[in-house]
Design a protein around this motif. Structure first.
Motif, short mmCIF file in Angstrom:
data_model
loop_
_atom_site.label_atom_id
_atom_site.label_comp_id
_atom_site.label_asym_id
_atom_site.label_seq_id
_atom_site.Cartn_x
_atom_site.Cartn_y
_atom_site.Cartn_z
N ILE A 445 1.94 6.78 -3.40
CA ILE A 445 2.71 6.25 -4.54
C ILE A 445 3.37 7.39 -5.31
O ILE A 445 4.52 7.28 -5.76
N PHE A 510 2.41 2.09 -11.53
CA PHE A 510 1.88 1.24 -10.46
C PHE A 510 0.37 1.35 -10.29
O PHE A 510 -0.23 0.50 -9.64
N ALA A 596 7.55 -0.05 -3.64
CA ALA A 596 6.34 -0.51 -2.96
C ALA A 596 6.54 -0.50 -1.45
O ALA A 596 5.64 -0.11 -0.68
N GLU A 600 4.33 1.76 1.24
CA GLU A 600 3.61 1.18 2.38
C GLU A 600 4.03 1.86 3.68
O GLU A 600 3.19 2.13 4.56
#
Length: 677
Positions: A445, A510, A596, A600
């Motif tokens: 992240i 986040f 996001a 991933e």
């Protein structure tokens, strides 16, 4: 073989000889400083002592008619009249002859009970002389041998202890095996142009002296480490075909007083004998540091004496015609002003870090001996190595070859060079470092935050690659293509700061928490904001003010501004950083879904490239500076080709017209001839 190997062996050899010398000195002292008590007595006293039993050991020298007797303690105290006995006390006397003394001994044994040990020695005078003066001769011979050996092998300095004041310069003659030309020096076009003129001075001096000009006495190469200053000096020597003296500034430094100045004199003496020639002093700041700075109990006297001698030799009453001094340093700010003035170093040549085109040329030089395939793009390599010096580029090429050989490849491929750049910039991959899934997600992240904001901001550096594989001390890393700008605007600096804070902002947005992983980012941003306020005058409350000292001298405990100004600076720095941090959080919240997805992908693949970011965020609407330069070069190339083509077509049409004219003139000429006939 390592160059340090023979030196270590030589040092060990000299130490062994020194130990032997010490042992011989001790042996000599033992023989020469014998403290045994001895006394010469007449025959009557000697006979009395022998009959009374005061002798414990008797030595008879038959050939010399001489006898020596060792006494017991009680008799020795009576003979020497002292209570303190040193060693083994002896007395000696002259005897009539060896045969008669033997009869006398038999009589003493029978009548007086003489029971001392008797020994007969047949040694000659020569043997006694050797035993007495032999240690002296041995020490003298050994000392001469040791001194000559140290002189021949160079112990104790260049030429040994007796030649410690000789210069240590290494001479490269024009007929030597080492040949370096300007073809081996890529880039540095301006610096090469400067030194090429020095080569012309040595080749054709009359071209300049006939017009009243004087040949420059010295040139100083200044630049960061690894930019090719020493290589440029070697190229000058190779092109000029003159003797080349090479040495370091530390070669003048010695613990003995006056040695440095003596070596300077010897260096210039040798240079005058070989004139025209070049003397190259590398790292001249070791001896050319400014005088009178930080005097420490006279410890700088020897260095300053050496510098004074160097100044005198470079511009004294004598003439050094045909001797040009080249020197190199990366600390020109600490050199003595007298050394930099015209007449000593007439010109200063700045050898800076190579730019894009220079890096291309340097890569081409170092790739001559590397087996590469068609996948290697030199332009891409040059763009991916901003801020690299020539030495760094050579290291990249060598590291890429080692990586390819480690993988048993037949040639070095593009990926090998990418891995080499990553290895040098980020460090060695540490896949064995233990990280939990939570830590891995936090790192992904964080790095995705950097990648997202740098892609969405116009003036942020374009992204190349992002990885969450630990390298060196970093748990994750992002590679960018920095814009090599000549000037930087306030908007560009703010965009770069916002992209740098993207990692910390992504953690807070986040994950709801922050970590220590952004410590390096915060350090860079704080320094950049401080520079904007203090150096560049880019703050609202302190505009158009700069407190930067271009002389390189530190302020020490005093600052060039007041305490109120210091508080205002802190407030402005904090304000700038806070604004960009809030800006980064806002951008991430607006693009949360795309961030996001990118995180991933990064977790699953560990490494992503700019193509992956473009697939998620779309193509950037802005063109980077490097792309603009490439487009300008391509358009200029196309325009040049178009102009050349038009010129060729015009020449072709002009050539046809001339042909027609020549044909018409040829047809008219016979008519004139016929009329004349």
């Amino acid at each position: 073989m390592s160059p340090l190997g023979p030196k270590k062996k030589g040092i060990r050899f000299n130490l062994y000889w020194m130990y032997s010398l010490i042992a011989l000195v001790l042996i000599g002292l033992y023989y020469m400083n014998d403290n045994t008590m001895s006394k010469e007595v007449n025959w009557t006293e000697f006979e009395k002592i022998a009959k009374e039993g005061g002798i414990t050991r008797l030595t008879v020298f038959a050939k010399k008619d001489y006898a020596e007797a060792q006494l017991n303690d009680s008799t020795a105290k009576a003979v020497f009249k002292t209570d303190k006995i040193n060693g083994k006390p002896v007395i000696y006397t002259n005897i009539p002859s060896g045969d008669s003394f033997a009869k006398t001994l038999d009589t003493w044994k029978k009548e007086d009970g003489f029971n001392a040990e008797v020994y007969y020695e047949n040694s000659s005078d020569l043997t006694n002389i050797l035993w007495s003066v032999g240690p002296f001769i041995l020490l003298i011979v050994f000392w001469i041998y040791l001194a000559r050996r140290m002189t021949n092998q160079g112990g104790g300095g260049s030429g040994g202890v007796f030649n410690v004041g000789k210069a240590k310069a290494q001479l490269f003659d024009k007929d030597g095996a080492v040949k370096v030309t300007f073809n081996d020096v890529a880039g540095l076009s301006e610096a090469k142009q400067e030194v090429e003129e020095i080569v012309e001075f040595l080749k054709n001096p009359n071209r300049y002296t006939d017009l009243g000009g004087k040949i420059p006495k010295g040139a100083l190469l200044v630049g960061p480490p690894g930019t090719g200053k020493t290589l440029l000096a070697k190229a000058v020597a190779g092109e000029a075909n003159v003797p080349f003296f090479s040495l370091s500034g530390s070669d003048f430094v010695e613990m003995f007083v006056g040695v440095g100045a003596s070596r300077v004199r010897d260096l210039f003496r040798q240079a005058k004998e070989k004139a025209p020639c070049i003397v190259f002093i590398d790292e001249i700041d070791a001896v050319g540091r400014a005088r009178g700075k930080n005097p420490n109990m006279g410890s700088n006297d020897e260095r300053e004496n050496t510098l004074n001698q160097l100044l005198t030799e470079m511009d004294g009453f004598g003439s050094n015609s045909g001797v040009i001094i080249l020197a190199a340093t990366n600390r020109a700010d600490i050199l003595d002003k007298a050394l930099l003035r015209a007449g000593r170093f007439d010109r200063q040549i700045y050898v800076e870090l190579p730019e894009l085109n220079d890096r291309k040329e340097i890569f081409k030089v170092h790739l001559r001996n590397v087996k590469i395939d068609d996948s290697v793009d030199v332009d891409l390599l040059a763009r991916q190595t901003p801020g690299f010096s020539g030495a760094d580029i050579a290291n990249v090429c060598n590291e890429a070859a080692l990586i390819a050989a480690r993988k048993n490849k037949k040639s070095v491929q593009r990926q090998d060079f990418m891995d080499a750049v990553d290895r040098i910039v980020g460090g060695l991959e540490k896949r064995s470092k233990i990280t939990t899934q939570e830590e891995k997600r936090s790192i992904a992240i964080h790095e995705a935050g950097h990648a997202s904001i740098s892609w969405l901001l116009r003036y942020a550096n374009p992204l190349i690659k992002v990885t969450i594989v630990p390298r060196g001390r970093a748990l994750g890393a992002a590679w960018y293509l920095p814009e090599e700008r000549q000037i930087t605007t306030r908007e560009q600096m703010l965009d770069e700061m916002c992209a740098t804070l993207g990692g910390r902002a992504a953690e807070e947005v986040f994950l709801g928490r922050i970590s220590t992983g952004a410590s390096n980012d915060l350090e860079r941003v704080t320094k950049q904001a401080y520079a904007m306020v203090v150096y560049f005058g880019m703050s609202e409350k302190l505009p158009n003010l700069s407190y930067y000292d271009s002389t390189g001298q530190e302020y020490g405990f005093t600052k060039p501004y007041s305490e109120d100004t210091a508080k205002l600076i802190d407030e402005e720095v904090s304000k700038i950083v806070s604004e960009q941090y809030e800006r980064a959080k806002k951008i991430l919240k607006e693009n949360a879904d795309k961030h996001a997805q990118l995180a991933e992908v990064l977790i699953s693949r560990e490494v992503i490239f700019s193509e992956d970011v473009e697939h998620i965020f779309g193509k950037r609407p802005w063109v980077s500076r490097s792309e603009e330069i490439l487009q300008d070069e391509e358009s200029a190339k196309q325009e040049g080709e178009k102009a050349e083509k038009e010129t060729q077509e015009k020449d072709l049409s002009t050539g046809n017209d001339n042909t027609h004219e020549r044909e018409n003139k040829t047809e008219e000429k016979p008519e004139k001839d016929s009329e004349n006939t």
